[in-house]
Design an enzyme around this catalytic site. Structure first.
Site, PDB file in Angstrom:
ATOM      1  N   HIS A 107     -23.078  53.080 -21.632  1.00  0.00           N
ATOM      2  CA  HIS A 107     -24.538  52.999 -21.851  1.00  0.00           C
ATOM      3  C   HIS A 107     -25.092  54.160 -21.255  1.00  0.00           C
ATOM      4  CE1 HIS A 107     -24.251  49.204 -23.626  1.00  0.00           C
ATOM      5  NE2 HIS A 107     -23.683  48.399 -22.678  1.00  0.00           N
ATOM      6  N   ASP A 147     -15.852  47.715 -27.201  1.00  0.00           N
ATOM      7  CA  ASP A 147     -16.926  46.587 -26.042  1.00  0.00           C
ATOM      8  C   ASP A 147     -17.835  46.076 -27.062  1.00  0.00           C
ATOM      9  OD1 ASP A 147     -17.796  46.711 -23.046  1.00  0.00           O
ATOM     10  OD2 ASP A 147     -19.456  46.199 -24.428  1.00  0.00           O
TER      11      ASP A 147
HETATM   12 ZN    ZN Z   1     -20.137  45.389 -22.849  1.00  0.00          ZN
END
Ligand code: ZN
Length: 309
Positions: free
Chosen positions: A126, A163
């Site tokens: 992220h 993910d």
């Molecule tokens: Zn994650």
């Protein structure tokens, strides 16, 4: 050839605030899993602390300098609205995550090992060029891709991300760079909100969102219909994997229904793609996975598959 594990007890540092899902116990269960006898064949290397300057391959100078200056002497510094934080050990821990990733890339490209798993925390996908986000400070996988290009002369590097969250940071970093493919399966809608099929970069971004409640069948269809054909068309010289296990059915942060077997299957498919395209060169880096039992089972399946070669 063997499978490399880069790891370090310091990945159980970087304490987070009480109740935070991204916690030191995550690393402890990964270590305990990989200490079992059936993983005795792993080549184990302790992760080094990277030179902070390598993070500038993908992060801005302003971001890296601000983060370094933010290191607290005690307590926490909260970033990103409080989801992401630094405590006194954090700077070294995140640089060690980068270091372990670069060591894995080096070993695989040198032909010392067939493939590698980087057991580290916190996750990285992220983190954007200029922004810490979603528990992530440095984008390990992005730095690994750039390292392969800059220091090993590779042209095309593929990043596959399974993910459960979309890797907005990795996508943002490479959005206009045709030399890096970013291909992701993730739940949508879900944090961070990016990852629509319509986000295609310069033809190098392939998002394959899954719906809440989807299980292994949907993952397998996404891989077979989009992820794997895209990889083969791109002809990568190295495949990197953002290996997050929070799509597991037990995970508290999402609602996909994957099992450890699904992660084992995805691992095998990516190993086969690496075999077809780049002599099997594959480096996987731990991202999410917030149920301790789900994480342990999934890492077991993932690394068991990797070491079958
Ligand atoms: Zn994650």
């Amino acid at each position: 050839m063997a499978t490399l594990l880069t790891h370090h007890p310091a990945f159980a540092d970087h304490r987070t605030t009480p109740g935070h899902p991204e916690r030191p116990d995550r690393y402890r269960v990964v270590e305990a899993t990989l200490r079992q006898e059936r993983f005795d064949r792993l080549v184990r290397v302790e992760a080094n602390i990277a030179d902070p300057d390598v993070t500038r391959y993908v992060h801005s100078n302003r971001y890296v300098d601000t983060l370094e200056a933010a290191r607290p002497a005690e307590g926490y510094v909260l970033l990103d609205g409080g989801d992401t934080m630094m405590e006194p050990s954090t700077w070294e821990v995140v640089l060690r995550g980068v270091g372990g990733t670069l060591q894995a890339v080096d070993a695989v490209l040198a032909g010392d090992v067939q493939n590698a798993f980087v057991a580290s925390r916190p996750p990285g996908h992220h983190a954007e060029t200029e922004r810490a986000m979603g528990f992530c400070l440095f984008n390990n996988i992005g730095i690994g891709a750039r390292h392969a290009q800059r220091n090993h002369g590779l042209g095309r590097v593929a990043i596959v991300d399974f993910d459960v969250h979309h890797g907005n940071g990795t996508q943002e970093i490479f959005y206009s760079d045709p030399s890096v493919l970013y291909a992701s399966t993730h739940q949508m809608p879900l944090f961070p909100g990016t990852g629509a099929v319509s986000e295609t970069g310069v033809g190098n971004i392939v998002n394959s969102p899954l719906s809440p409640g989807d299980g292994g069948t949907a993952l397998r269809e996404a891989f077979e219909a989009r992820i794997l054909p895209t990889l083969d068309a791109f002809r990568p010289e190295l495949i990197l994997v953002s290996a997050g296990f929070d799509a597991h059915e037990r995970d508290p942060l999402a609602s996909l229904e994957m099992t450890a077997d699904d992660f084992g299957w995805a691992t095998r498919m990516l190993m086969d793609a690496a075999e077809r395209n780049c002599d099997g060169r594959l480096v996987t880096v731990l991202e999410g996975g917030y149920d301790l039992r789900g994480l342990a089972e999934s890492v077991d399946a993932h690394v068991s598959e990797l070491q079958k070669g």
